[in-house]
Scaffold this motif. Structure first.
Motif, PDB file in Angstrom:
ATOM      1  N   SER A   1      -0.675   7.208  66.250  1.00 10.66           N
ATOM      2  CA  SER A   1      -2.218   7.241  66.452  1.00 10.66           C
ATOM      3  C   SER A   1      -2.535   6.952  67.997  1.00 10.66           C
ATOM      4  CB  SER A   1      -2.863   6.177  65.591  1.00 10.66           C
ATOM      5  OG  SER A   1      -2.736   4.899  66.159  1.00 10.66           O
TER       6      SER A   1
ATOM      7  N   SER B   1       0.971  10.651  70.206  1.00  9.20           N
ATOM      8  CA  SER B   1       1.548  11.613  69.324  1.00  9.20           C
ATOM      9  C   SER B   1       2.729  12.397  69.540  1.00  9.20           C
ATOM     10  CB  SER B   1       0.492  12.451  68.844  1.00  9.20           C
ATOM     11  OG  SER B   1      -0.251  13.231  69.970  1.00  9.20           O
TER      12      SER B   1
ATOM     13  N   ARG C   1       3.329   5.160  62.212  1.00  9.61           N
ATOM     14  CA  ARG C   1       2.170   5.839  61.786  1.00  9.61           C
ATOM     15  C   ARG C   1       0.876   5.263  63.240  1.00  9.61           C
ATOM     16  NH1 ARG C   1       3.248   5.678  56.569  1.00  9.61           N
ATOM     17  NH2 ARG C   1       2.231   3.630  56.104  1.00  9.61           N
TER      18      ARG C   1
ATOM     19  N   LEU D   1       8.982   9.777  62.022  1.00 10.66           N
ATOM     20  CA  LEU D   1       8.229   9.374  60.936  1.00 10.66           C
ATOM     21  C   LEU D   1       8.760  10.334  59.561  1.00 10.66           C
ATOM     22  CD1 LEU D   1       6.153   7.769  59.453  1.00 10.66           C
ATOM     23  CD2 LEU D   1       4.438   9.446  60.378  1.00 10.66           C
TER      24      LEU D   1
ATOM     25  N   TYR E   1      10.003   9.087  55.901  1.00  9.06           N
ATOM     26  CA  TYR E   1       9.571   9.488  54.705  1.00  9.06           C
ATOM     27  C   TYR E   1      10.628  10.039  53.669  1.00  9.06           C
ATOM     28  CZ  TYR E   1       4.600   8.912  55.880  1.00  9.06           C
ATOM     29  OH  TYR E   1       3.176   8.744  56.337  1.00  9.06           O
TER      30      TYR E   1
ATOM     31  N   GLU F   1       4.978   2.376  58.435  1.00  7.49           N
ATOM     32  CA  GLU F   1       3.457   2.146  58.893  1.00  7.49           C
ATOM     33  C   GLU F   1       3.492   1.749  60.435  1.00  7.49           C
ATOM     34  OE1 GLU F   1       0.547  -1.711  58.047  1.00  7.49           O
ATOM     35  OE2 GLU F   1       2.018  -1.333  56.685  1.00  7.49           O
TER      36      GLU F   1
ATOM     37  N   ASN G   1       5.555  14.116  51.634  1.00  7.59           N
ATOM     38  CA  ASN G   1       4.851  13.470  53.012  1.00  7.59           C
ATOM     39  C   ASN G   1       5.873  13.855  54.272  1.00  7.59           C
ATOM     40  OD1 ASN G   1       2.114  12.646  52.939  1.00  7.59           O
ATOM     41  ND2 ASN G   1       3.066  10.824  52.022  1.00  7.59           N
TER      42      ASN G   1
ATOM     43  N   THR H   1       4.691  15.965  57.521  1.00  2.00           N
ATOM     44  CA  THR H   1       4.830  15.471  58.822  1.00  2.00           C
ATOM     45  C   THR H   1       5.425  16.523  59.453  1.00  2.00           C
ATOM     46  OG1 THR H   1       4.589  13.191  57.766  1.00  2.00           O
ATOM     47  CG2 THR H   1       5.737  13.484  60.200  1.00  2.00           C
TER      48      THR H   1
END
Length: 285
Positions: free
Chosen positions: A197, A200, A193, A208, A212, A190, A220, A224
């Motif tokens: 945002s 990037s 992510r 990330l 996952y 989290e 995911n 990703t």
């Protein structure tokens, strides 16, 4: 040059220098408001302040005295006087910008709730957000800071944007590191992510995808990893991780041909790796 001539020359030089200094610092007659305001408009705040205080003490409370006097207190960093003067002479707020300077003075005095309250009437500007974000940071109200930052991001000047972008990213990265130490991979994902945002870069996206994979969310992880632009990866370690991770993900998803191709490329970059050998054998098996 004779010794006596040198002395004469030095005396002349000292006298000349003193005259220049006196001319530069010569006070303006307190009655000459126009000349005082010229000092103020020329950002000679200390000189203007001395003269404006004399005029104010003489009972002149014209707005042409009150507004620049308040500004002089602020720009001379006399924040206690600036705040007190504004509270006693509310006409200074006829210039809406002065709500910001008043709030900023309260911030410097450590009166954070009062500063935030004063911001309510202030015009929205780059300085407004700088002060508001500083209040939130000082009070450790990062959720408020992040919310406001995302809400007004397009309104910020570039230097303000980059400064607070770095602050928020750094703070969130610290949270990410703490979650990783605690092996709380879901909350770490989290945090990542949130970082993505803001920033990037492929390094974060690759991290990330790896997270996952660690929490066995292979679909995911694959989605990703597909967002990564390989030619932007800077180091061999990043390139190796990219191919190795893709191979491992595809193995888990049963895409063995894709896995084999990715793992073979990874081996060309770094051939000694236990996990790599294991998944390469699994892909070819």
């Amino acid at each position: 040059m004779k010794f006596i001539d040198k002395i004469t020359f030095l005396v002349f030089l000292l006298i000349w220098s003193a005259e220049i200094i006196c001319q530069e610092t010569k006070s303006v007659p307190p009655s000459d408001l126009t000349a005082i305001l010229e000092l103020f408009n020329g950002k000679k705040y200390y000189q203007a302040l001395q003269n404006l205080e004399i005029i104010f003490r003489q009972g002149n409370k014209d707005h042409r005295v009150l507004l620049p006097l308040f500004n002089c207190y602020y720009y001379c960093e006399e924040y206690e006087k600036a705040a007190g003067f504004a509270e006693s002479n509310t006409e200074v707020f006829s210039d809406m910008q002065n709500h910001l300077l008043y709030a900023h003075s309260l911030y410097y005095l450590g009166k954070l709730p009062e500063a935030e309250k004063a911001m309510e009437k202030a015009p929205r500007s780059d300085l407004y957000y700088q002060i508001l974000f500083s209040i939130f940071e000082t009070e450790d109200r990062w959720n408020n800071l992040k919310y406001e930052f995302h809400s007004c991001r397009g309104k910020l000047g570039n230097s303000t944007l980059q400064f607070w972008l770095g602050k928020i990213t750094e703070r969130t990265a610290l949270q990410y590191n703490n979650y990783m130490k605690e092996q709380d991979f879901n909350r770490a994902a989290e945090a990542l992510r949130e970082i993505i945002s803001l920033d990037s870069r492929d390094y974060y996206i690759l991290s990330l995808a790896g997270l996952y994979y660690a929490i066995e969310d292979y679909e995911n992880a694959r989605l990703t990893a597909e967002k990564i632009t390989f030619n932007k990866l800077q180091s061999d370690d990043e390139k190796f991780t990219f191919y190795k991770l893709n191979g491992m993900i595809n193995c888990r998803l049963g895409e063995y041909e894709k896995a084999a191709a990715a793992l073979t490329t990874a081996r060309k970059i770094k051939c000694i790796d236990y996990d790599l050998e294991y998944y390469t054998a699994l892909a070819y098996y």
